[in-house]
Design a protein around this motif. Structure first.
Motif, PDB file in Angstrom:
ATOM      1  N   LEU A 152       0.825  -1.212   0.000  1.00  0.00           N
ATOM      2  CA  LEU A 152       0.000   0.000   0.000  1.00  0.00           C
ATOM      3  C   LEU A 152       0.858   1.261   0.000  1.00  0.00           C
ATOM      4  CD1 LEU A 152      -2.923   1.108   0.200  1.00  0.00           C
ATOM      5  CD2 LEU A 152      -2.702   0.933   2.696  1.00  0.00           C
ATOM      6  N   PHE A 153       1.995   1.195   0.688  1.00  0.00           N
ATOM      7  CA  PHE A 153       2.844   2.380   0.841  1.00  0.00           C
ATOM      8  C   PHE A 153       4.166   2.204   0.108  1.00  0.00           C
ATOM      9  CE2 PHE A 153       0.043   2.316   4.530  1.00  0.00           C
ATOM     10  CZ  PHE A 153      -0.454   3.615   4.508  1.00  0.00           C
ATOM     11  N   GLU A 154       4.737   3.351  -0.272  1.00  0.00           N
ATOM     12  CA  GLU A 154       6.052   3.312  -0.910  1.00  0.00           C
ATOM     13  C   GLU A 154       7.088   2.708   0.038  1.00  0.00           C
ATOM     14  OE1 GLU A 154       9.417   6.503  -2.407  1.00  0.00           O
ATOM     15  OE2 GLU A 154       7.304   7.019  -2.684  1.00  0.00           O
ATOM     16  N   ARG A 155       7.023   3.128   1.315  1.00  0.00           N
ATOM     17  CA  ARG A 155       7.883   2.554   2.347  1.00  0.00           C
ATOM     18  C   ARG A 155       7.133   2.523   3.653  1.00  0.00           C
ATOM     19  NH1 ARG A 155      14.053   3.779   2.642  1.00  0.00           N
ATOM     20  NH2 ARG A 155      13.768   2.467   4.485  1.00  0.00           N
ATOM     21  N   VAL A 156       7.439   1.528   4.454  1.00  0.00           N
ATOM     22  CA  VAL A 156       6.876   1.445   5.801  1.00  0.00           C
ATOM     23  C   VAL A 156       8.014   1.562   6.801  1.00  0.00           C
ATOM     24  CG1 VAL A 156       4.866   0.083   5.121  1.00  0.00           C
ATOM     25  CG2 VAL A 156       6.982  -1.086   5.767  1.00  0.00           C
ATOM     26  N   PHE A 157       7.743   2.275   7.878  1.00  0.00           N
ATOM     27  CA  PHE A 157       8.733   2.450   8.942  1.00  0.00           C
ATOM     28  C   PHE A 157       8.100   1.976  10.242  1.00  0.00           C
ATOM     29  CE2 PHE A 157       9.804   5.524   5.662  1.00  0.00           C
ATOM     30  CZ  PHE A 157      11.183   5.379   5.541  1.00  0.00           C
ATOM     31  N   TYR A 158       8.549   0.808  10.692  1.00  0.00           N
ATOM     32  CA  TYR A 158       8.032   0.224  11.921  1.00  0.00           C
ATOM     33  C   TYR A 158       9.045   0.465  13.042  1.00  0.00           C
ATOM     34  CZ  TYR A 158       5.059  -2.378   8.632  1.00  0.00           C
ATOM     35  OH  TYR A 158       4.187  -2.740   7.638  1.00  0.00           O
ATOM     36  N   SER A 159       8.556   0.846  14.197  1.00  0.00           N
ATOM     37  CA  SER A 159       9.433   1.153  15.328  1.00  0.00           C
ATOM     38  C   SER A 159      10.367  -0.008  15.658  1.00  0.00           C
ATOM     39  CB  SER A 159       8.598   1.532  16.557  1.00  0.00           C
ATOM     40  OG  SER A 159       7.689   0.480  16.887  1.00  0.00           O
ATOM     41  N   TYR A 160       9.861  -1.228  15.569  1.00  0.00           N
ATOM     42  CA  TYR A 160      10.691  -2.383  15.953  1.00  0.00           C
ATOM     43  C   TYR A 160      11.814  -2.636  14.961  1.00  0.00           C
ATOM     44  CZ  TYR A 160       7.843  -5.144  12.643  1.00  0.00           C
ATOM     45  OH  TYR A 160       7.204  -5.616  11.531  1.00  0.00           O
ATOM     46  N   GLU A 161      11.672  -2.142  13.730  1.00  0.00           N
ATOM     47  CA  GLU A 161      12.732  -2.308  12.734  1.00  0.00           C
ATOM     48  C   GLU A 161      13.773  -1.195  12.820  1.00  0.00           C
ATOM     49  OE1 GLU A 161      10.521  -4.835   9.202  1.00  0.00           O
ATOM     50  OE2 GLU A 161      10.773  -2.660   8.946  1.00  0.00           O
ATOM     51  N   VAL A 162      13.317   0.040  13.054  1.00  0.00           N
ATOM     52  CA  VAL A 162      14.260   1.165  13.096  1.00  0.00           C
ATOM     53  C   VAL A 162      14.832   1.389  14.491  1.00  0.00           C
ATOM     54  CG1 VAL A 162      13.152   2.260  11.120  1.00  0.00           C
ATOM     55  CG2 VAL A 162      12.456   2.921  13.426  1.00  0.00           C
ATOM     56  N   ARG A 163      14.311   0.644  15.486  1.00  0.00           N
ATOM     57  CA  ARG A 163      14.785   0.729  16.873  1.00  0.00           C
ATOM     58  C   ARG A 163      14.595   2.132  17.459  1.00  0.00           C
ATOM     59  NH1 ARG A 163      18.118  -3.729  18.240  1.00  0.00           N
ATOM     60  NH2 ARG A 163      17.551  -5.442  16.841  1.00  0.00           N
ATOM     61  N   LEU A 164      13.555   2.795  17.016  1.00  0.00           N
ATOM     62  CA  LEU A 164      13.174   4.118  17.520  1.00  0.00           C
ATOM     63  C   LEU A 164      11.661   4.152  17.644  1.00  0.00           C
ATOM     64  CD1 LEU A 164      15.354   6.322  15.127  1.00  0.00           C
ATOM     65  CD2 LEU A 164      15.764   6.052  17.588  1.00  0.00           C
ATOM     66  N   ALA A 165      11.142   5.093  18.442  1.00  0.00           N
ATOM     67  CA  ALA A 165       9.695   5.192  18.606  1.00  0.00           C
ATOM     68  C   ALA A 165       9.277   6.652  18.668  1.00  0.00           C
ATOM     69  CB  ALA A 165       9.242   4.464  19.873  1.00  0.00           C
ATOM     70  N   LYS A 166       8.094   6.916  18.132  1.00  0.00           N
ATOM     71  CA  LYS A 166       7.491   8.240  18.314  1.00  0.00           C
ATOM     72  C   LYS A 166       7.198   8.453  19.792  1.00  0.00           C
ATOM     73  CE  LYS A 166       4.202   6.879  15.572  1.00  0.00           C
ATOM     74  NZ  LYS A 166       2.946   6.788  14.813  1.00  0.00           N
ATOM     75  N   PRO A 167       7.331   9.655  20.322  1.00  0.00           N
ATOM     76  CA  PRO A 167       7.567  10.929  19.621  1.00  0.00           C
ATOM     77  C   PRO A 167       9.025  11.368  19.557  1.00  0.00           C
ATOM     78  CG  PRO A 167       6.899  11.381  21.865  1.00  0.00           C
ATOM     79  CD  PRO A 167       6.929   9.874  21.728  1.00  0.00           C
ATOM     80  N   SER A 168       9.967  10.460  19.600  1.00  0.00           N
ATOM     81  CA  SER A 168      11.373  10.837  19.494  1.00  0.00           C
ATOM     82  C   SER A 168      11.625  11.567  18.172  1.00  0.00           C
ATOM     83  CB  SER A 168      12.259   9.591  19.559  1.00  0.00           C
ATOM     84  OG  SER A 168      13.568   9.883  19.154  1.00  0.00           O
ATOM     85  N   PRO A 169      12.239  12.746  18.198  1.00  0.00           N
ATOM     86  CA  PRO A 169      12.529  13.466  16.943  1.00  0.00           C
ATOM     87  C   PRO A 169      13.352  12.636  15.974  1.00  0.00           C
ATOM     88  CG  PRO A 169      12.947  14.880  18.849  1.00  0.00           C
ATOM     89  CD  PRO A 169      12.707  13.495  19.382  1.00  0.00           C
ATOM     90  N   GLU A 170      14.180  11.734  16.515  1.00  0.00           N
ATOM     91  CA  GLU A 170      15.059  10.944  15.659  1.00  0.00           C
ATOM     92  C   GLU A 170      14.294  10.057  14.684  1.00  0.00           C
ATOM     93  OE1 GLU A 170      17.376  12.386  18.993  1.00  0.00           O
ATOM     94  OE2 GLU A 170      15.478  11.276  18.922  1.00  0.00           O
ATOM     95  N   ILE A 171      13.117   9.588  15.075  1.00  0.00           N
ATOM     96  CA  ILE A 171      12.391   8.696  14.170  1.00  0.00           C
ATOM     97  C   ILE A 171      11.822   9.463  12.980  1.00  0.00           C
ATOM     98  CG2 ILE A 171      10.088   8.771  15.268  1.00  0.00           C
ATOM     99  CD1 ILE A 171       9.996   5.689  14.795  1.00  0.00           C
TER     100      ILE A 171
END
Length: 222
Positions: A152-171
């Motif tokens: 459905l999306f061009e890219r998906v960004f899942y917290s468990y894959e990027v090892r970051l979570a909202k609301p951290s600015p880094e994500i």
């Protein structure tokens, strides 16, 4: 309320998942774990918060097997009730099913609206989530005859894959950088006020999705 599609420089839209695309009930998993363990829900919630199991799982610090092992260990209430199965004997499917009760019925019209926008905008997904939930959402989508999230999306960004979570600015910075998109050309739709504030501070057009409005209301054609 005006549609965000009125913005002349809008090129990219980032979507949250829970309570934006699919409705959720955040209290349901702990309620179901409490029932399974024959424990008061408040006790289960206290244990859950003390050990921060959910956040560890959603930021990739533990995998599926470790998550289930933590659940079994922490909720292993050795009740005197002979009809209560101790948590250390719960099958994977029992834990996964209880964990997935957070997911409510998916309004297919929301998915169809996103699909309509694919030819006009670059679309992305950014979610604090876990692998068990993503597999279940994709199963639901497939059952509805819809594309999976990755389709459905061009890219998906899942917290468990990027090892970051909202609301951290880094994500958010990670998404902008990896997708190669500019903050001032991007809108972000989320149901959480803290997540919205963090995105807005980076120059993203942040839209707080609140009932009874849905993403369809914020994404009307003009």
């Amino acid at each position: 309320m005006s549609s965000i599609l009125t913005q002349p420089n809008l090129k990219n839209i980032i979507f949250d998942l829970g309570d934006v695309i699919i409705p959720i009930d955040l209290s349901a998993p702990l309620r179901n774990f409490a029932m399974l363990a024959n424990m008061p829900e408040d006790d289960v919630r206290a244990i859950w918060n003390q050990h921060n199991i959910g956040m560890q799982y959603e930021t990739g610090l533990i995998d599926d097997e470790a998550f289930r092992a933590h659940v079994r260990q922490l909720l292993n209430n050795r009740s005197n009730n002979p009809n209560t199965e101790t948590a250390d004997h719960w099958a994977d499917e029992v834990i996964d099913t209880a964990w997935n009760t957070v997911l409510l019925e998916l309004p297919v019209e929301r998915v169809e609206r996103i699909r309509q926008l694919k030819d006009r905008y670059r679309l992305f997904l950014l979610s604090n989530t876990s692998p068990i939930h993503i597999r279940q959402v994709n199963h639901i989508l497939t059952e509805l005859g819809q594309p999976t999230l990755e389709e459905l999306f061009e890219r998906v960004f899942y917290s468990y894959e990027v090892r970051l979570a909202k609301p951290s600015p880094e994500i958010y910075q990670h998404v902008l950088s990896e997708a190669g998109i500019a903050a001032d050309e991007t809108a972000f739709l989320d149901d959480n006020a803290a997540n919205i504030r963090a995105a807005a501070e980076l120059g993203i057009t942040a839209v707080h999705v609140q009932p009874p409005l849905t993403i369809i209301d914020y994404l009307k054609d003009v």
